[in-house]
Write a protein that holds these residues in place. Structure first.
Motif, PDB file in Angstrom:
ATOM      1  N   ALA A 253       8.536  14.013  13.139  1.00 43.12           N
ATOM      2  CA  ALA A 253       8.660  15.237  14.077  1.00 43.12           C
ATOM      3  C   ALA A 253       9.787  16.131  13.149  1.00 43.12           C
ATOM      4  N   LEU A 254       9.417  17.416  13.210  1.00 46.09           N
ATOM      5  CA  LEU A 254      10.255  18.358  12.550  1.00 46.09           C
ATOM      6  C   LEU A 254      11.304  19.030  13.401  1.00 46.09           C
ATOM      7  N   SER A 255      10.774  19.186  14.859  1.00 40.51           N
ATOM      8  CA  SER A 255      11.406  19.756  15.813  1.00 40.51           C
ATOM      9  C   SER A 255      10.533  19.248  17.253  1.00 40.51           C
ATOM     10  N   PRO A 256      10.908  19.685  18.578  1.00 39.61           N
ATOM     11  CA  PRO A 256      10.197  19.249  19.491  1.00 39.61           C
ATOM     12  C   PRO A 256       8.607  19.798  19.542  1.00 39.61           C
ATOM     13  N   GLU A 257       8.479  20.895  18.719  1.00 38.78           N
ATOM     14  CA  GLU A 257       7.328  21.639  18.781  1.00 38.78           C
ATOM     15  C   GLU A 257       6.413  21.412  17.369  1.00 38.78           C
ATOM     16  N   HIS A 258       7.125  20.960  16.265  1.00 36.84           N
ATOM     17  CA  HIS A 258       6.266  21.070  14.946  1.00 36.84           C
ATOM     18  C   HIS A 258       6.545  19.568  14.570  1.00 36.84           C
ATOM     19  N   GLY A 259       5.238  19.191  14.225  1.00 34.30           N
ATOM     20  CA  GLY A 259       5.218  17.728  13.366  1.00 34.30           C
ATOM     21  C   GLY A 259       4.748  18.051  12.046  1.00 34.30           C
ATOM     22  N   GLU A 260       4.947  16.975  11.185  1.00 31.03           N
ATOM     23  CA  GLU A 260       4.158  17.068   9.944  1.00 31.03           C
ATOM     24  C   GLU A 260       3.630  15.861   9.555  1.00 31.03           C
ATOM     25  N   VAL A 261       2.193  15.878   8.994  1.00 27.80           N
ATOM     26  CA  VAL A 261       1.614  14.744   8.602  1.00 27.80           C
ATOM     27  C   VAL A 261       2.405  14.089   7.175  1.00 27.80           C
ATOM     28  N   LYS A 262       2.394  12.686   7.220  1.00 27.92           N
ATOM     29  CA  LYS A 262       3.279  12.393   6.049  1.00 27.92           C
ATOM     30  C   LYS A 262       2.339  11.064   5.590  1.00 27.92           C
ATOM     31  N   SER A 263       2.349  10.792   4.286  1.00 30.55           N
ATOM     32  CA  SER A 263       1.898   9.769   3.442  1.00 30.55           C
ATOM     33  C   SER A 263       0.491   9.088   3.909  1.00 30.55           C
ATOM     34  N   MET A 264      -0.444   9.975   4.225  1.00 33.75           N
ATOM     35  CA  MET A 264      -1.845   9.338   4.360  1.00 33.75           C
ATOM     36  C   MET A 264      -2.221   8.882   3.320  1.00 33.75           C
ATOM     37  N   HIS A 265      -3.025   7.705   3.121  1.00 35.47           N
ATOM     38  CA  HIS A 265      -3.414   7.394   2.082  1.00 35.47           C
ATOM     39  C   HIS A 265      -4.668   6.335   2.337  1.00 35.47           C
ATOM     40  N   THR A 266      -5.715   6.261   1.572  1.00 38.68           N
ATOM     41  CA  THR A 266      -6.887   5.230   1.807  1.00 38.68           C
ATOM     42  C   THR A 266      -6.956   4.512   0.741  1.00 38.68           C
ATOM     43  N   VAL A 267      -7.181   3.140   0.854  1.00 37.33           N
ATOM     44  CA  VAL A 267      -7.498   2.492  -0.242  1.00 37.33           C
ATOM     45  C   VAL A 267      -8.778   2.916  -1.218  1.00 37.33           C
ATOM     46  N   GLU A 268      -8.883   2.788  -2.474  1.00 35.73           N
ATOM     47  CA  GLU A 268      -9.853   3.315  -3.076  1.00 35.73           C
ATOM     48  C   GLU A 268     -11.332   2.544  -3.037  1.00 35.73           C
TER      49      GLU A 268
ATOM     50  N   LEU B 264       0.862  -1.195  -0.021  1.00 35.10           N
ATOM     51  CA  LEU B 264      -0.168  -0.065   0.137  1.00 35.10           C
ATOM     52  C   LEU B 264       1.005   1.395   0.158  1.00 35.10           C
ATOM     53  N   VAL B 265       1.946   1.358   0.592  1.00 32.59           N
ATOM     54  CA  VAL B 265       2.959   2.375   0.755  1.00 32.59           C
ATOM     55  C   VAL B 265       3.441   2.647  -0.584  1.00 32.59           C
ATOM     56  N   SER B 266       3.712   1.550  -1.261  1.00 35.29           N
ATOM     57  CA  SER B 266       4.470   1.843  -2.484  1.00 35.29           C
ATOM     58  C   SER B 266       3.177   2.111  -3.662  1.00 35.29           C
ATOM     59  N   HIS B 267       2.042   1.661  -3.513  1.00 38.31           N
ATOM     60  CA  HIS B 267       0.865   2.031  -4.355  1.00 38.31           C
ATOM     61  C   HIS B 267       0.649   3.566  -4.261  1.00 38.31           C
ATOM     62  N   ASP B 268       0.733   4.204  -2.821  1.00 36.14           N
ATOM     63  CA  ASP B 268       0.623   5.399  -2.612  1.00 36.14           C
ATOM     64  C   ASP B 268       1.782   6.336  -3.201  1.00 36.14           C
ATOM     65  N   PHE B 269       2.905   5.850  -2.986  1.00 36.42           N
ATOM     66  CA  PHE B 269       4.109   6.582  -3.344  1.00 36.42           C
ATOM     67  C   PHE B 269       4.112   6.534  -4.896  1.00 36.42           C
TER      68      PHE B 269
ATOM     69  N   ALA C 264       6.289  12.546  -1.723  1.00 30.69           N
ATOM     70  CA  ALA C 264       5.909  11.373  -1.148  1.00 30.69           C
ATOM     71  C   ALA C 264       7.066  10.471  -0.588  1.00 30.69           C
ATOM     72  N   LEU C 265       6.907   9.991   0.446  1.00 29.06           N
ATOM     73  CA  LEU C 265       7.979   8.875   0.826  1.00 29.06           C
ATOM     74  C   LEU C 265       7.883   7.649   0.567  1.00 29.06           C
ATOM     75  N   ASP C 266       8.858   6.852   0.490  1.00 30.17           N
ATOM     76  CA  ASP C 266       8.675   5.414  -0.086  1.00 30.17           C
ATOM     77  C   ASP C 266       8.966   4.668   1.423  1.00 30.17           C
TER      78      ASP C 266
ATOM     79  N   PHE D 110       4.592   5.687  12.306  1.00 31.36           N
ATOM     80  CA  PHE D 110       3.789   5.083  11.220  1.00 31.36           C
ATOM     81  C   PHE D 110       2.634   4.296  11.659  1.00 31.36           C
ATOM     82  N   TRP D 111       1.384   4.403  11.030  1.00 30.94           N
ATOM     83  CA  TRP D 111       0.329   3.640  11.347  1.00 30.94           C
ATOM     84  C   TRP D 111      -0.274   2.966  10.318  1.00 30.94           C
TER      85      TRP D 111
END
Length: 164
Positions: free
Chosen positions: A70-85, A21-26, A40-42, A53-54
């Motif tokens: 985690a970008l810093s102790p105060e700042h995070g980033e959402v990565k690689s959100m994907h739902t199957v079709e 699924l990660v490969s499909h998202d990528f 997008a991250l592989d 990762f969940w």
């Protein structure tokens, strides 16, 4: 489908079913984006020490993935959100984003940001993020201005609050 049927669990993007699924998202994200604008991250990149990762399951079926970097102790980033079709529109993305927001708060982040495409293909993602309080912002972290990218952010307040 009922959102309560969903199970979100910490997982490894290297497990075979999850990796597929990660490969499909990528591949899907890369196909919809100019190569120079693709962020997008592989699966290998999603194993970095600063990424949690969940996977999301409905019964025995993998229906989504998402990560928090985690970008810093105060700042995070959402990565690689994907739902199957086949699970699109069933609450998977809403439930997973709420989970990521809660985990970001528990981690002590004061801000959560993301990058997504600016093309029509990514319009549903941008709508989801807006629904959860994200607003467009300037590039953050190592990103630079790119007309193919939309940068979004939101402040995090309180702990354990469930988003709408």
């Amino acid at each position: 489908m009922i959102q309560s049927e969903l199970r979100i669990r910490p997982d490894s993007p290297e497990k075979s079913e999850v990796r597929a699924l990660v490969s499909h998202d990528f591949a899907t994200a890369r196909a919809a984006t100019d190569e120079a604008s693709a962020h997008a991250l592989d699966a290998d990149s999603l194993t970095a020490d600063n990424i949690r990762f969940w996977s999301v399951w409905r019964g025995d079926n993998l229906v989504g993935i998402g990560a928090l970097q985690a970008l810093s102790p105060e700042h995070g980033e959402v990565k690689s959100m994907h739902t199957v079709e086949s699970a699109s529109g069933t609450g998977v993305a809403d439930t997973l984003l709420c989970h990521i927001l809660e985990e970001a708060r528990r981690s002590g982040f004061q801000r959560l940001s993301l990058e997504t495409g600016s093309m029509a293909f990514f319009a549903p993602a941008r709508a989801l993020y807006r629904k959860h309080g994200f607003v467009e912002c300037a590039p953050f972290a190592d990103y630079t201005h790119d007309p193919n990218s939309t940068y979004m952010t939101r402040a995090l307040t309180g702990t354990g609050q469930r988003e709408a």
